[in-house]
Design a protein around this motif. Structure first.
Motif, PDB file in Angstrom:
ATOM      1  N   SER A   9      29.731  20.976  10.082  1.00  0.00           N
ATOM      2  CA  SER A   9      30.493  22.226   9.961  1.00  0.00           C
ATOM      3  C   SER A   9      31.585  22.023   8.918  1.00  0.00           C
ATOM      4  CB  SER A   9      31.127  22.597  11.305  1.00  0.00           C
ATOM      5  OG  SER A   9      32.110  21.649  11.658  1.00  0.00           O
ATOM      6  N   ALA A  10      32.079  23.114   8.393  1.00  0.00           N
ATOM      7  CA  ALA A  10      33.190  23.053   7.442  1.00  0.00           C
ATOM      8  C   ALA A  10      34.418  22.431   8.124  1.00  0.00           C
ATOM      9  CB  ALA A  10      33.515  24.442   6.913  1.00  0.00           C
ATOM     10  N   GLU A  11      34.606  22.719   9.418  1.00  0.00           N
ATOM     11  CA  GLU A  11      35.747  22.180  10.148  1.00  0.00           C
ATOM     12  C   GLU A  11      35.660  20.655  10.263  1.00  0.00           C
ATOM     13  OE1 GLU A  11      35.145  26.351  10.891  1.00  0.00           O
ATOM     14  OE2 GLU A  11      33.785  24.705  11.338  1.00  0.00           O
ATOM     15  N   TRP A  12      34.471  20.129  10.534  1.00  0.00           N
ATOM     16  CA  TRP A  12      34.282  18.688  10.671  1.00  0.00           C
ATOM     17  C   TRP A  12      34.523  17.994   9.333  1.00  0.00           C
ATOM     18  CZ3 TRP A  12      29.114  15.716  11.738  1.00  0.00           C
ATOM     19  CH2 TRP A  12      29.406  14.422  12.182  1.00  0.00           C
ATOM     20  N   ILE A  13      33.974  18.574   8.269  1.00  0.00           N
ATOM     21  CA  ILE A  13      34.180  18.007   6.933  1.00  0.00           C
ATOM     22  C   ILE A  13      35.666  18.032   6.577  1.00  0.00           C
ATOM     23  CG2 ILE A  13      33.775  18.372   4.458  1.00  0.00           C
ATOM     24  CD1 ILE A  13      30.922  19.320   5.228  1.00  0.00           C
ATOM     25  N   SER A  14      36.318  19.150   6.840  1.00  0.00           N
ATOM     26  CA  SER A  14      37.741  19.286   6.538  1.00  0.00           C
ATOM     27  C   SER A  14      38.576  18.270   7.318  1.00  0.00           C
ATOM     28  CB  SER A  14      38.192  20.711   6.867  1.00  0.00           C
ATOM     29  OG  SER A  14      39.569  20.852   6.666  1.00  0.00           O
ATOM     30  N   ALA A  15      38.285  18.110   8.608  1.00  0.00           N
ATOM     31  CA  ALA A  15      39.033  17.162   9.438  1.00  0.00           C
ATOM     32  C   ALA A  15      38.833  15.735   8.933  1.00  0.00           C
ATOM     33  CB  ALA A  15      38.598  17.278  10.896  1.00  0.00           C
ATOM     34  N   TYR A  16      37.608  15.373   8.570  1.00  0.00           N
ATOM     35  CA  TYR A  16      37.351  14.028   8.059  1.00  0.00           C
ATOM     36  C   TYR A  16      38.080  13.823   6.732  1.00  0.00           C
ATOM     37  CZ  TYR A  16      35.179   9.852   6.251  1.00  0.00           C
ATOM     38  OH  TYR A  16      34.986   8.595   5.720  1.00  0.00           O
ATOM     39  N   ALA A  17      37.997  14.790   5.839  1.00  0.00           N
ATOM     40  CA  ALA A  17      38.661  14.671   4.535  1.00  0.00           C
ATOM     41  C   ALA A  17      40.164  14.478   4.713  1.00  0.00           C
ATOM     42  CB  ALA A  17      38.376  15.896   3.673  1.00  0.00           C
ATOM     43  N   LYS A  18      40.755  15.241   5.606  1.00  0.00           N
ATOM     44  CA  LYS A  18      42.198  15.106   5.861  1.00  0.00           C
ATOM     45  C   LYS A  18      42.529  13.736   6.456  1.00  0.00           C
ATOM     46  CE  LYS A  18      43.115  19.998   6.408  1.00  0.00           C
ATOM     47  NZ  LYS A  18      43.335  21.100   7.344  1.00  0.00           N
TER      48      LYS A  18
END
Length: 126
Positions: free
Chosen positions: A11-20
């Motif tokens: 999900s975009a949320e999972w990718i965003s959380a990992y990137a952060k």
């Protein structure tokens, strides 16, 4: 058993959380969020890896990624984790066992990424 399979939905949320969590910049391709190149390392969390069940600490030896296409939000990846080599060597702390793994992820049959990881057990292993 030296091969395991798992399906990973991004999900975009999972990718965003990992990137952060790793301080990576957010990147997009045609308006779709792209996962940082190292994200496949966390796909291991979904696997129960029986050959690594041991009472010895594991040290991260090396990691290498080879991409054919980027991992993007809303992708469903079919991933196969394989133990490709076990090698024993003498070390200063005793015997070292090197476990080489290959994680191959495909989307709709198309190869996306291969991640090779070497983990090291001190004092021998299986």
């Amino acid at each position: 058993m030296t091969k395991l399979h798992q399906r990973v939905q991004l999900s975009a949320e999972w990718i965003s959380a990992y990137a952060k969590s790793i301080g990576a910049p957010m990147q997009t391709l045609n308006g779709v969020l792209i996962a940082p190149a190292t994200m496949p390392v966390i796909f291991w969390k979904g696997f129960d890896i029986p050959w690594l069940h041991m009472n010895k600490p594991l040290i991260h030896g090396s990691q290498r990624f080879s991409y054919e296409a980027p991992i993007t939000a809303d992708m469903t990846l079919d991933c196969e984790l394989s133990l490709t080599k076990i090698e024993k060597k003498a070390g200063k702390q005793g015997e070292l066992t090197f476990y080489t793994h290959s994680l191959v992820c495909k989307c709709e049959g198309e190869h996306i990424v291969t991640a090779e990881t070497v983990l090291i057990a001190v004092g021998g292993g299986i």
